[in-house]
Design a protein around this motif. Structure first.
Motif, short mmCIF file in Angstrom:
data_model
loop_
_atom_site.label_atom_id
_atom_site.label_comp_id
_atom_site.label_asym_id
_atom_site.label_seq_id
_atom_site.Cartn_x
_atom_site.Cartn_y
_atom_site.Cartn_z
N GLY A 15 0.84 -1.19 0.00
CA GLY A 15 0.00 0.00 0.00
C GLY A 15 0.87 1.23 0.00
N HIS A 16 0.28 2.35 0.40
CA HIS A 16 0.99 3.61 0.42
C HIS A 16 1.11 4.13 1.84
N LEU A 17 2.25 4.71 2.13
CA LEU A 17 2.44 5.50 3.34
C LEU A 17 2.15 6.93 2.93
N VAL A 18 1.12 7.52 3.51
CA VAL A 18 0.69 8.87 3.11
C VAL A 18 1.17 9.86 4.15
N SER A 19 1.98 10.80 3.71
CA SER A 19 2.56 11.80 4.62
C SER A 19 1.56 12.93 4.86
N HIS A 20 1.94 13.85 5.71
CA HIS A 20 1.10 15.00 6.01
C HIS A 20 0.86 15.84 4.76
N SER A 21 1.85 15.91 3.86
CA SER A 21 1.71 16.67 2.63
C SER A 21 1.02 15.86 1.53
N ASN A 22 0.50 14.69 1.90
CA ASN A 22 -0.24 13.80 1.00
C ASN A 22 0.67 13.17 -0.06
#
Length: 101
Positions: A15-22
């Motif tokens: 999957g994806h690791l989504v950061s605060h900046s998306n």
């Protein structure tokens, strides 16, 4: 050694690791695998398996390793667990030694 549960077939997901900046970066979701020794009442021996914590809860819920293997689908079991299932079913269907009368 693969990261796959011997009983349920649960494996690694991606999957994806989504950061605060998306911003999205790839990551892996690993199953919670445990090395356990389970007792088989029908075979009268213990079996070492590498299963997920969720599968361990399912084995307890269904009433033990033998009951779990009887109910499990063949497609989701590992080759080692499938061989155990065959042995359990064979031992259950085998006629017991008739008492001498």
């Amino acid at each position: 050694m693969s990261r796959r549960c011997d009983l349920t077939g649960k494996a690694v997901l991606t999957g994806h690791l989504v950061s605060h900046s998306n911003r999205k970066t790839k990551r892996r979701f690993l199953p919670n695998l445990c090395n356990v020794t389970l007792q088989s009442e029908i075979l009268n021996r213990s079996v070492r398996l590498r299963i997920s914590a969720n599968a361990l809860k399912s084995v307890d819920h269904r009433g033990g390793l033998d009951a779990f293997l009887k109910k499990a689908h063949d497609e989701e079991l590992s080759p080692r667990a499938l061989e155990l299932k065959r042995l359990v079913v064979k031992a259950m269907n085998a006629p017991e030694a008739a008492p001498a009368a």
